[in-house]
Design a protein around this motif. Structure first.
Motif, mmCIF file in Angstrom:
data_model
loop_
_atom_site.group_PDB
_atom_site.id
_atom_site.type_symbol
_atom_site.label_atom_id
_atom_site.label_comp_id
_atom_site.label_asym_id
_atom_site.label_seq_id
_atom_site.Cartn_x
_atom_site.Cartn_y
_atom_site.Cartn_z
ATOM 1 N N GLU A 1 0.765 -0.691 -0.217
ATOM 2 C CA GLU A 1 0.160 -0.275 0.357
ATOM 3 C C GLU A 1 1.432 1.559 -0.363
ATOM 4 O O GLU A 1 1.753 0.906 0.710
ATOM 5 N N ARG A 2 0.799 2.135 -0.683
ATOM 6 C CA ARG A 2 1.173 4.014 -0.918
ATOM 7 C C ARG A 2 -0.170 4.450 -0.770
ATOM 8 O O ARG A 2 -1.163 4.861 -1.316
ATOM 9 N N THR A 3 0.939 5.491 -0.138
ATOM 10 C CA THR A 3 -0.504 6.913 0.047
ATOM 11 C C THR A 3 0.381 7.703 -0.728
ATOM 12 O O THR A 3 1.353 7.646 -1.415
ATOM 13 N N VAL A 4 -0.681 9.027 -1.516
ATOM 14 C CA VAL A 4 -0.535 9.335 -2.429
ATOM 15 C C VAL A 4 -0.488 10.530 -1.762
ATOM 16 O O VAL A 4 -1.544 11.111 -1.049
ATOM 17 N N PRO A 5 0.904 10.846 -1.336
ATOM 18 C CA PRO A 5 1.059 12.869 -0.529
ATOM 19 C C PRO A 5 -0.275 13.777 -1.404
ATOM 20 O O PRO A 5 -0.110 13.829 -2.699
ATOM 21 N N LEU A 6 -0.547 14.654 -0.147
ATOM 22 C CA LEU A 6 -0.276 15.709 -1.364
ATOM 23 C C LEU A 6 0.189 16.999 -1.215
ATOM 24 O O LEU A 6 -0.101 17.382 -2.515
ATOM 25 N N GLU A 7 1.057 17.032 -1.264
ATOM 26 C CA GLU A 7 2.109 18.060 -1.250
ATOM 27 C C GLU A 7 3.643 16.630 -2.545
ATOM 28 O O GLU A 7 3.881 15.880 -2.169
ATOM 29 N N PRO A 8 4.399 17.471 -3.510
ATOM 30 C CA PRO A 8 5.604 16.934 -3.850
ATOM 31 C C PRO A 8 6.243 16.927 -3.115
ATOM 32 O O PRO A 8 6.778 17.094 -2.243
ATOM 33 N N PRO A 9 6.917 15.294 -3.077
ATOM 34 C CA PRO A 9 8.902 15.248 -2.752
ATOM 35 C C PRO A 9 9.461 16.100 -2.829
ATOM 36 O O PRO A 9 9.706 16.619 -3.797
ATOM 37 N N PRO A 10 9.995 16.765 -1.841
ATOM 38 C CA PRO A 10 11.027 17.578 -2.364
ATOM 39 C C PRO A 10 11.444 17.522 -3.237
ATOM 40 O O PRO A 10 12.501 15.923 -3.363
ATOM 41 N N GLY A 11 12.485 17.781 -3.649
ATOM 42 C CA GLY A 11 13.814 17.961 -4.671
ATOM 43 C C GLY A 11 13.326 17.229 -6.212
ATOM 44 O O GLY A 11 13.575 17.627 -7.266
ATOM 45 N N LEU A 12 12.018 17.408 -6.566
ATOM 46 C CA LEU A 12 11.170 17.410 -7.831
ATOM 47 C C LEU A 12 11.602 18.658 -8.784
ATOM 48 O O LEU A 12 11.345 20.098 -8.416
ATOM 49 N N ARG A 13 11.748 18.208 -9.898
ATOM 50 C CA ARG A 13 11.574 19.859 -11.117
ATOM 51 C C ARG A 13 10.401 20.855 -10.873
ATOM 52 O O ARG A 13 9.485 19.954 -10.595
ATOM 53 N N VAL A 14 10.756 22.254 -11.277
ATOM 54 C CA VAL A 14 9.446 22.609 -11.437
ATOM 55 C C VAL A 14 9.694 23.139 -12.477
ATOM 56 O O VAL A 14 10.843 23.758 -13.023
ATOM 57 N N TRP A 15 8.960 22.707 -13.207
ATOM 58 C CA TRP A 15 8.041 23.276 -14.661
ATOM 59 C C TRP A 15 7.468 24.593 -14.341
ATOM 60 O O TRP A 15 6.132 24.423 -14.075
ATOM 61 N N ARG A 16 7.664 25.199 -14.963
ATOM 62 C CA ARG A 16 7.252 26.588 -15.105
ATOM 63 C C ARG A 16 6.541 26.465 -16.183
ATOM 64 O O ARG A 16 6.441 26.470 -17.627
ATOM 65 N N THR A 17 5.383 27.556 -17.077
ATOM 66 C CA THR A 17 4.574 27.369 -17.471
ATOM 67 C C THR A 17 4.103 29.382 -17.889
ATOM 68 O O THR A 17 3.304 29.739 -18.697
ATOM 69 N N GLY A 18 4.819 29.656 -16.977
ATOM 70 C CA GLY A 18 4.800 31.311 -17.749
ATOM 71 C C GLY A 18 3.704 31.972 -16.783
ATOM 72 O O GLY A 18 3.607 31.987 -15.588
ATOM 73 N N GLU A 19 2.823 32.865 -17.243
ATOM 74 C CA GLU A 19 2.035 33.600 -16.451
ATOM 75 C C GLU A 19 0.980 32.682 -15.919
ATOM 76 O O GLU A 19 0.067 31.827 -16.867
ATOM 77 N N PRO A 20 0.574 33.166 -14.919
ATOM 78 C CA PRO A 20 -0.526 32.490 -13.797
ATOM 79 C C PRO A 20 -1.997 33.162 -14.286
ATOM 80 O O PRO A 20 -1.722 33.690 -15.137
ATOM 81 N N ALA A 21 -2.442 32.035 -14.844
ATOM 82 C CA ALA A 21 -4.068 32.382 -15.544
ATOM 83 C C ALA A 21 -4.687 33.706 -14.493
ATOM 84 O O ALA A 21 -4.249 33.914 -12.907
ATOM 85 N N PRO A 22 -5.210 34.233 -15.507
ATOM 86 C CA PRO A 22 -6.018 35.059 -14.856
ATOM 87 C C PRO A 22 -7.473 35.149 -13.861
ATOM 88 O O PRO A 22 -8.046 33.803 -13.894
ATOM 89 N N ALA A 23 -7.414 35.575 -13.071
ATOM 90 C CA ALA A 23 -8.547 35.318 -11.661
ATOM 91 C C ALA A 23 -9.696 35.188 -12.454
ATOM 92 O O ALA A 23 -10.184 36.077 -13.676
ATOM 93 N N SER A 24 -10.631 34.328 -12.305
ATOM 94 C CA SER A 24 -11.517 34.280 -13.074
ATOM 95 C C SER A 24 -12.781 35.899 -12.095
ATOM 96 O O SER A 24 -12.985 36.516 -10.561
ATOM 97 N N ARG A 25 -14.489 35.707 -13.302
ATOM 98 C CA ARG A 25 -15.207 37.187 -12.671
ATOM 99 C C ARG A 25 -15.753 36.893 -11.532
ATOM 100 O O ARG A 25 -15.424 38.330 -10.536
ATOM 101 N N ASP A 26 -15.545 35.905 -10.807
ATOM 102 C CA ASP A 26 -16.177 35.647 -9.126
ATOM 103 C C ASP A 26 -15.416 35.517 -8.279
ATOM 104 O O ASP A 26 -15.193 36.244 -7.568
ATOM 105 N N GLN A 27 -13.637 35.969 -8.518
ATOM 106 C CA GLN A 27 -13.368 35.885 -7.450
ATOM 107 C C GLN A 27 -12.338 37.534 -8.142
ATOM 108 O O GLN A 27 -11.979 38.239 -7.121
ATOM 109 N N GLU A 28 -12.786 38.620 -8.957
ATOM 110 C CA GLU A 28 -12.818 39.701 -9.476
ATOM 111 C C GLU A 28 -13.171 40.422 -8.746
ATOM 112 O O GLU A 28 -13.443 41.358 -7.981
ATOM 113 N N ALA A 29 -14.915 40.117 -8.678
ATOM 114 C CA ALA A 29 -15.809 41.204 -7.622
ATOM 115 C C ALA A 29 -15.470 40.575 -6.595
ATOM 116 O O ALA A 29 -15.718 41.755 -5.583
ATOM 117 N N GLU A 30 -15.110 40.202 -5.712
ATOM 118 C CA GLU A 30 -14.722 39.999 -4.189
ATOM 119 C C GLU A 30 -13.612 40.662 -3.873
ATOM 120 O O GLU A 30 -12.736 41.556 -3.859
#
Length: 141
Positions: free
Chosen positions: A112-141
């Protein structure tokens, strides 16, 4: 919405010592026997894929019940003839755990293996560029 909360994947491979005729007969019997076994366990969406040197399957279950997968592993090990080995992976769709089974004629093992919520330390981070814009619901807050 999918009511199935768990999936089971399997792969059975054949030893090189088996003749082609033996392999075909074993695969036919194994497919029929595994189908019956999985249906008795209330599996849904059964899919078998013969690959020449292996037989793969996939199916789903309404609930993630460890005793069901252990019984499948035990009964599948009884079905395996000499020269065939199997692996099964059972995934809880909530991604809490996964179970890995190794099968041989007359024996099985489980991990049995648990699936951790966070990635293990040391994994390469792949960047996708700019974060996605906030949704209209988030902008209204």
């Amino acid at each position: 919405m999918d009511k199935n909360r768990s999936e089971l994947f399997g792969r059975f491979s054949y030893d090189d010592s088996l003749t082609y005729e033996d392999l075909l007969a074993i695969e036919e019997n194994l497919t029929a026997d595994l189908t019956a076994l999985l249906l008795r366990a209330d599996a849904a969406h059964l899919d078998f894929t013969p690959l020449g040197d292996a037989l793969m399957f996939q199916c789903a279950f309404e609930a993630h019940k460890l005793y069901v997968y252990r019984k499948i592993a035990m009964e599948a090990a009884v079905l395996l003839p000499s020269g065939v080995r199997g692996q099964m992976l059972c995934l809880d769709k909530d991604l809490n755990s996964l179970h890995i089974y190794w099968l041989r004629a007359g024996q099985w093992q489980e991990e049995e293996r648990t699936v951790p919520l966070e990635p293990p330390p040391g994994l390469r981070v792949w960047r996708t560029g700019e974060p996605a814009p906030a949704s209209r619901d988030q902008e209204a807050e």
